[in-house]
Each structure stands twice: as structure tokens, then as C-alpha cells.
Design a protein around this motif. Structure first.
Motif, PDB file in Angstrom:
ATOM      1  N   GLU A   1       0.839  -1.206   0.000  1.00 45.06           N
ATOM      2  CA  GLU A   1       0.000   0.000   0.000  1.00 45.06           C
ATOM      3  C   GLU A   1       0.873   1.255   0.000  1.00 45.06           C
ATOM      4  N   HIS A   2       1.950   1.211   0.766  1.00 48.30           N
ATOM      5  CA  HIS A   2       2.858   2.358   0.830  1.00 48.30           C
ATOM      6  C   HIS A   2       3.514   2.612  -0.531  1.00 48.30           C
ATOM      7  N   LEU A   3       3.980   1.552  -1.178  1.00 52.39           N
ATOM      8  CA  LEU A   3       4.581   1.685  -2.509  1.00 52.39           C
ATOM      9  C   LEU A   3       3.550   2.214  -3.500  1.00 52.39           C
ATOM     10  N   ASN A   4       2.329   1.714  -3.380  1.00 51.09           N
ATOM     11  CA  ASN A   4       1.266   2.132  -4.287  1.00 51.09           C
ATOM     12  C   ASN A   4       1.021   3.637  -4.174  1.00 51.09           C
ATOM     13  N   ALA A   5       0.957   4.104  -2.931  1.00 54.42           N
ATOM     14  CA  ALA A   5       0.735   5.540  -2.716  1.00 54.42           C
ATOM     15  C   ALA A   5       1.881   6.362  -3.287  1.00 54.42           C
ATOM     16  N   ARG A   6       3.112   5.898  -3.084  1.00 57.21           N
ATOM     17  CA  ARG A   6       4.267   6.643  -3.594  1.00 57.21           C
ATOM     18  C   ARG A   6       4.237   6.730  -5.123  1.00 57.21           C
ATOM     19  N   LEU A   7       3.822   5.668  -5.769  1.00 57.88           N
ATOM     20  CA  LEU A   7       3.696   5.698  -7.228  1.00 57.88           C
ATOM     21  C   LEU A   7       2.663   6.734  -7.668  1.00 57.88           C
ATOM     22  N   ILE A   8       1.510   6.727  -7.013  1.00 54.76           N
ATOM     23  CA  ILE A   8       0.421   7.621  -7.404  1.00 54.76           C
ATOM     24  C   ILE A   8       0.798   9.078  -7.169  1.00 54.76           C
ATOM     25  N   HIS A   9       1.544   9.332  -6.097  1.00 57.63           N
ATOM     26  CA  HIS A   9       1.903  10.718  -5.790  1.00 57.63           C
ATOM     27  C   HIS A   9       2.779  11.344  -6.875  1.00 57.63           C
ATOM     28  N   GLU A  10       3.446  10.511  -7.661  1.00 58.22           N
ATOM     29  CA  GLU A  10       4.296  11.011  -8.747  1.00 58.22           C
ATOM     30  C   GLU A  10       3.679  10.810 -10.123  1.00 58.22           C
ATOM     31  N   MET A  11       2.470  10.286 -10.173  1.00 60.65           N
ATOM     32  CA  MET A  11       1.870   9.895 -11.448  1.00 60.65           C
ATOM     33  C   MET A  11       1.342  11.119 -12.200  1.00 60.65           C
TER      34      MET A  11
ATOM     35  N   TYR B   1      -0.864  13.397 -14.830  1.00 56.94           N
ATOM     36  CA  TYR B   1      -2.290  13.410 -15.158  1.00 56.94           C
ATOM     37  C   TYR B   1      -2.609  12.572 -16.382  1.00 56.94           C
ATOM     38  N   GLU B   2      -1.794  12.694 -17.428  1.00 49.48           N
ATOM     39  CA  GLU B   2      -2.096  11.967 -18.667  1.00 49.48           C
ATOM     40  C   GLU B   2      -2.080  10.458 -18.466  1.00 49.48           C
ATOM     41  N   ALA B   3      -1.316   9.987 -17.469  1.00 47.03           N
ATOM     42  CA  ALA B   3      -1.243   8.549 -17.216  1.00 47.03           C
ATOM     43  C   ALA B   3      -2.523   8.003 -16.596  1.00 47.03           C
ATOM     44  N   VAL B   4      -3.325   8.877 -15.992  1.00 43.79           N
ATOM     45  CA  VAL B   4      -4.532   8.411 -15.296  1.00 43.79           C
ATOM     46  C   VAL B   4      -5.813   9.013 -15.857  1.00 43.79           C
ATOM     47  N   ARG B   5      -5.687   9.839 -16.855  1.00 48.05           N
ATOM     48  CA  ARG B   5      -6.854  10.570 -17.358  1.00 48.05           C
ATOM     49  C   ARG B   5      -8.003   9.636 -17.727  1.00 48.05           C
ATOM     50  N   GLY B   6      -7.704   8.581 -18.459  1.00 48.81           N
ATOM     51  CA  GLY B   6      -8.749   7.652 -18.869  1.00 48.81           C
ATOM     52  C   GLY B   6      -9.409   6.970 -17.679  1.00 48.81           C
ATOM     53  N   ARG B   7      -8.632   6.624 -16.687  1.00 51.59           N
ATOM     54  CA  ARG B   7      -9.190   5.968 -15.501  1.00 51.59           C
ATOM     55  C   ARG B   7     -10.041   6.941 -14.696  1.00 51.59           C
ATOM     56  N   LEU B   8      -9.637   8.199 -14.638  1.00 53.34           N
ATOM     57  CA  LEU B   8     -10.443   9.193 -13.938  1.00 53.34           C
ATOM     58  C   LEU B   8     -11.786   9.391 -14.640  1.00 53.34           C
ATOM     59  N   GLU B   9     -11.763   9.362 -15.959  1.00 58.38           N
ATOM     60  CA  GLU B   9     -13.019   9.477 -16.704  1.00 58.38           C
ATOM     61  C   GLU B   9     -13.951   8.334 -16.329  1.00 58.38           C
ATOM     62  N   GLY B  10     -13.384   7.121 -16.240  1.00 58.82           N
ATOM     63  CA  GLY B  10     -14.193   5.961 -15.872  1.00 58.82           C
ATOM     64  C   GLY B  10     -14.747   6.042 -14.461  1.00 58.82           C
ATOM     65  N   LEU B  11     -14.099   6.815 -13.616  1.00 65.39           N
ATOM     66  CA  LEU B  11     -14.544   6.987 -12.229  1.00 65.39           C
ATOM     67  C   LEU B  11     -15.468   8.191 -12.065  1.00 65.39           C
ATOM     68  N   TYR B  12     -15.774   8.886 -13.173  1.00 70.19           N
ATOM     69  CA  TYR B  12     -16.502  10.163 -13.125  1.00 70.19           C
ATOM     70  C   TYR B  12     -15.765  11.129 -12.206  1.00 70.19           C
ATOM     71  N   ALA B  13     -14.445  11.155 -12.365  1.00 68.55           N
ATOM     72  CA  ALA B  13     -13.614  11.980 -11.480  1.00 68.55           C
ATOM     73  C   ALA B  13     -12.587  12.792 -12.264  1.00 68.55           C
ATOM     74  N   ASP B  14     -12.808  12.961 -13.569  1.00 65.81           N
ATOM     75  CA  ASP B  14     -11.852  13.727 -14.353  1.00 65.81           C
ATOM     76  C   ASP B  14     -12.238  15.204 -14.325  1.00 65.81           C
ATOM     77  N   LEU B  15     -11.690  15.914 -13.356  1.00 62.95           N
ATOM     78  CA  LEU B  15     -11.946  17.352 -13.247  1.00 62.95           C
ATOM     79  C   LEU B  15     -10.752  18.168 -13.724  1.00 62.95           C
ATOM     80  N   GLY B  16      -9.874  17.515 -14.508  1.00 67.26           N
ATOM     81  CA  GLY B  16      -8.757  18.236 -15.090  1.00 67.26           C
ATOM     82  C   GLY B  16      -7.447  18.033 -14.355  1.00 67.26           C
ATOM     83  N   GLU B  17      -6.394  18.507 -14.974  1.00 63.58           N
ATOM     84  CA  GLU B  17      -5.043  18.309 -14.446  1.00 63.58           C
ATOM     85  C   GLU B  17      -4.842  19.007 -13.106  1.00 63.58           C
ATOM     86  N   ALA B  18      -5.426  20.196 -12.935  1.00 62.38           N
ATOM     87  CA  ALA B  18      -5.264  20.912 -11.670  1.00 62.38           C
ATOM     88  C   ALA B  18      -5.877  20.114 -10.527  1.00 62.38           C
ATOM     89  N   PHE B  19      -7.019  19.475 -10.788  1.00 63.22           N
ATOM     90  CA  PHE B  19      -7.647  18.639  -9.764  1.00 63.22           C
ATOM     91  C   PHE B  19      -6.746  17.469  -9.406  1.00 63.22           C
TER      92      PHE B  19
END
Length: 446
Positions: free
Chosen positions: A308-318, A320-338
Motif C-alpha cells: 500500500e505504501h509503494l502504491n501511494a508513492r507511485l500515485i503521488h508522482e503519477m 495526469y495523462e497517465a490516469v486521465r482515462g481511468r479518472l473518466e471511468g470513475l466520473y472523477a476527471d476534473l482536469g489536471e489541476a484537480f
């Protein structure tokens, strides 16, 4: 070194766990680094227990990890090869028929132990005459078939364990074919390794004891012996061995839990090695860190909390473009600033949906001190808002009320988000915006 050919050989009788995945990753990434070939071989000779759903699940797990095989084969489609190899070994006198029942073998084993002798098979079947064999078969007994070992010292240079040797005189001749004609693991595995031209057998140390036997079968069949690397096994944080049957840390379960494949891969490959365990975002980079000589021989603990700790560290550096599609699927794509505002507070990407709901609303504000919040409303800056607005506003509220520190910030956070924790409000406030912020501060669900 010529380009390696390696294989991952799971039985499709359940979902693979993280220990199996360690084997798959070490093989696939070693082949990738050296420009070789990674083969997925389904050991599905147990036709009763092997299921297509598990084979599909294993393929999905490997694809999710980013290591789809270059070639896929199934042992259930290769019996002609095993039959031919068995006949060759019989013709050489290396595979011989035995007629003992399990009860008879157990009785002999106990008798040998009582006499202080090693409990190995005594090769009594080799002494049977043709008449004795015919009599046993007339009684309805069907033979199982053992491989006659040469009683020599078999040695190999293991990439993980260094020089290894086994005195085969201390081993029982292994059964390769059951009395019903089905094969145990050993012969099909060797035959496939020969046919597929496997150059490196990279697997867990629980297979070390099989290696001397397999080397003798390679040699009996006139084939080159591959290079072996027996790495340490993974165990649970509490010290238990991993079990596919018990569902320990299945890759499907980790994937369904929302973990990143690179976090799983990083921990599976680096734990128990000389490399520091850390999130490695690129499989090519992770492949470059594999050094079989630097893998510890002690079992390595796979700790879900560390994952879980490694997972969080990865996400903290991820990005926006790497997760944009997944955020759309979550109804959570509010843009790069978000994304940049919330990623530092996430353990899993899907947690972004919670903060999208906070931004988008409706949020039920928590207000304990109405007078303080009214003063904060009066001090609200005019639009447009940006990342400097929060600092300017809180400074104004502090001047107006004399309140500072946590007593200043927490009531504002509770009123704006309904929560006592979360991302920096300097980044979140402009996303909430003046209209929703004013409504929430006024006590409305907005």
C-alpha cells in the motif's frame, strides 16, 4: 550470452498468487532485458482440476502486470511428445515398470526407517522376472513407471545459489508415470524445456530438489541442460507460505483492490534482494535491477502494508495523462489541476472519486461556530480565484477574528468539505469555486 528463452509454467487450477507472480516477473523481465523470449506454459495435464477460467485469469494477470507472453503453450495438447520420450526411456532401460501398491511402499519405508536405513525405493521391481511381472498383471495390477537414476553426484552452477550438488544415490528413483498412464510433473516439464529450447529455468527454491533428477533426464534424452536459477520464496507478513488453494494474495485480488501493477511488480521483484524496495514506475528500469546473484536465499516477506505504501508513492508522482482515462471511468476527471491537487492524498487512483465528489458536491457542511464562519464569509475574496486565494483569505480572516493556526483552518475545512482531512485547500478552493464555497459556508448542502 545468446538470447534467452524462459518459461513461466503455472497450473490453471486456481488464481495465481504473488509468489507465482515473482517467478513470472523474474522470467519475463530477464527475457525482456536480454532480448529473449518469454513463454507461458500451462501445466494442465491434470484435466480434472484444470479450468479454462483459471487459464484466462492467469493470462489477464500477466497482461495487467505488463508481461504478456511471447508464446503460449498447453501441456494438454502435447501428450504425443511425452509419450514418445517415455518410450525412448523405456527402450534405454531408464524407465522401468513397478507394481507395488501405496500400502506396500509405505510398509517398506517404515521397515527401512526401523532398521536405520534411508527410506528410498529399493529397486525391487528391477529384480522381477518376466513370469513374476505377468503374474502381477494377471492379478489386475497396472505398473507405475520409475526413472532409474545413475547413482552419481549431479552438480550445477545455480545463478542464485552458486555451486550446487546432489548425491543421487541418496534419492529414490522418481515415479514419472502413474499406473493410470498419466504423467507426473517431472517428465512433461523436461520434455517441454527441450522442445521449446528453454535456456534458463528460473523458479522458486522449492524446486531445487527436483533439479538433479531433471538434469539426469535431460542427459538421458540427449539434450543440453539449461541454466538454473532458484530464487527465494515469498511468504506472508506473518511468515506463512503462500498457497494458491487458500487464495493468499492472489493477483486478481490485488488488482480488484485497486493496486497499481507497478507497485505489485516492484515489491515482488525487489523484496529479498540487495536492491532497496522502492516503487519503480517502468518495467524496463525494473528489469535492469534484476541480479540473480544478489537475491537472498532466505524467504522474503511480502507485506501488504508495504505494498500500500509503494502504491501511494507511485500515485503521488503519477502524471495526469497517465490516469486521465481511468479518472473518466470513475466520473472523477476534473482536469489536471484537480489531479495535481489530490494525488498526494491518494493511496489508490480510485480514491480520487471521493475528492471529485467533494469538489463537485453536494457537500453537507459541518459548522460549529456560526459567528466565526460568518466573519469568514465577509472576508471572502472576489472572483476569480486561484491558488493564492486561500492564503489571502485566511490572512484576512485571521486579522478580522484574531483566530490562528488549527483553530482557524479546521473550521473552514469542515465547512467547505465536510471533512477534517484532505488535500491542501490552497489547491482545492479554486476548484470548489466561489459559488459553492459561499453556499457551503452559509450552511447549504452544495
Amino acid at each position: 550470452m545468446s538470447k534467452p528463452i524462459v518459461r513461466f509454467a503455472p497450473s490453471p487450477t486456481g488464481h495465481i498468487h504473488i509468489g507465482n507472480t515473482r517467478v513470472a516477473l523474474l522470467n519475463a523481465l530477464f527475457a525482456r532485458r536480454e532480448g529473449g523470449t518469454f513463454i507461458l506454459r500451462f501445466d494442465d495435464t491434470d484435466l480434472a482440476r484444470s479450468k479454462q477460467e483459471y487459464a484466462d485469469s492467469i493470462s489477464a494477470d500477466l497482461a495487467w502486470l505488463g508481461i504478456p507472453p511471447d508464446v503460449t503453450v498447453r501441456q494438454s495438447e502435447r501428450f504425443a511428445l511425452y509419450d514418445a520420450a517415455a518410450e525412448r526411456l523405456k527402450d534405454m532401460g531408464r524407465l522401468y515398470a513397478c507394481y507395488e501398491t501405496p500400502e506396500e511402499l509405505e510398509f517398506r519405508r517404515k521397515r527401512q526407517l526401523a532398521r536405520g536405513l534411508p527410506p528410498i525405493y529399493d529397486r525391487a521391481a528391477l529384480k522381477l522376472t518376466d513370469e513374476e511381472r505377468a503374474k502381477l498383471e494377471a492379478e489386475g495390477r497396472k505398473p507405475h513407471w520409475r526413472f532409474r537414476l545413475d547413482h552419481t553426484n549431479v552438480a550445477w552452477n545455480d545463478l542464485v545459489r552458486g555451486e550446487c550438488h546432489v548425491d543421487c544415490g541418496s534419492l529414490s528413483d522418481p515415479v514419472l508415470v502413474r499406473e493410470d498412464g498419466t504423467y507426473l510433473y517431472t517428465l512433461p516439464s523436461v520434455v517441454d524445456d527441450i522442445d521449446l529450447k528453454i535456456t534458463h529455468v528460473i523458479r522458486g527454491e522449492d524446486h531445487v530438489t527436483n533439479t538433479a533428477v531433471q538434469i539426469q533426464i535431460f542427459e538421458a534424452l540427449g539434450a543440453a541442460v539449461p541454466t538454473f536459477a532458484h530464487h527465494s520464496l515469498l511468504i506472508t507478513a506473518s511468515g506463512e507460505g503462500l498457497s494458491k488453494r487458500l487464495g493468499h494474495l492472489s493477483v486478481k485480488g490485488l488488482r480488484d483492490a485497486g493496486l497499481e501493477p507497478q507497485a505489485v511488480a516492484s515489491l515482488a521483484v525487489l523484496v529479498g534482494s540487495a536492491e532497496a524496495v522502492r516503487p519503480v514506475p517502468d518495467l524496463g528500469e525494473l528489469a535492469g535491477l534484476i541480479d540473480f546473484s544478489h537475491i537472498s536465499r532466505a524467504p522474503a516477506k511480502f507485506d501488504e502494508s508495504e505494498l500500500e505504501h509503494l502504491n501511494a508513492r507511485l500515485i503521488h508522482e503519477m502524471p495526469y495523462e497517465a490516469v486521465r482515462g481511468r479518472l473518466e471511468g470513475l466520473y472523477a476527471d476534473l482536469g489536471e489541476a484537480f489531479w495535481n491537487a489530490v494525488r498526494g492524498n491518494l493511496t489508490k487512483v480510485r480514491d480520487a472519486a471521493e475528492w471529485a465528489s467533494v469538489v463537485r458536491g453536494p457537500v453537507t457542511p459541518v459548522i460549529d461556530d456560526r459567528a466565526f464562519i460568518d466573519a469568514a464569509i465577509e472576508a471572502l475574496p472576489a472572483a476569480p480565484w486561484d491558488t493564492t486565494t486561500w492564503k489571502a483569505w485566511t490572512e484576512a480572516v485571521k486579522t478580522k477574528t484574531g483566530v490562528k493556526g488549527k483553530a482557524l483552518f479546521m473550521p473552514l475545512r469542515l465547512a467547505l468539505t465536510g471533512l477534517d482531512h484532505g488535500p491542501e485547500l490552497g489547491n482545492l478552493l479554486p476548484l470548489i469555486g466561489p459559488e459553492r464555497a459561499r453556499a457551503r459556508l452559509s450552511g447549504q448542502a452544495a
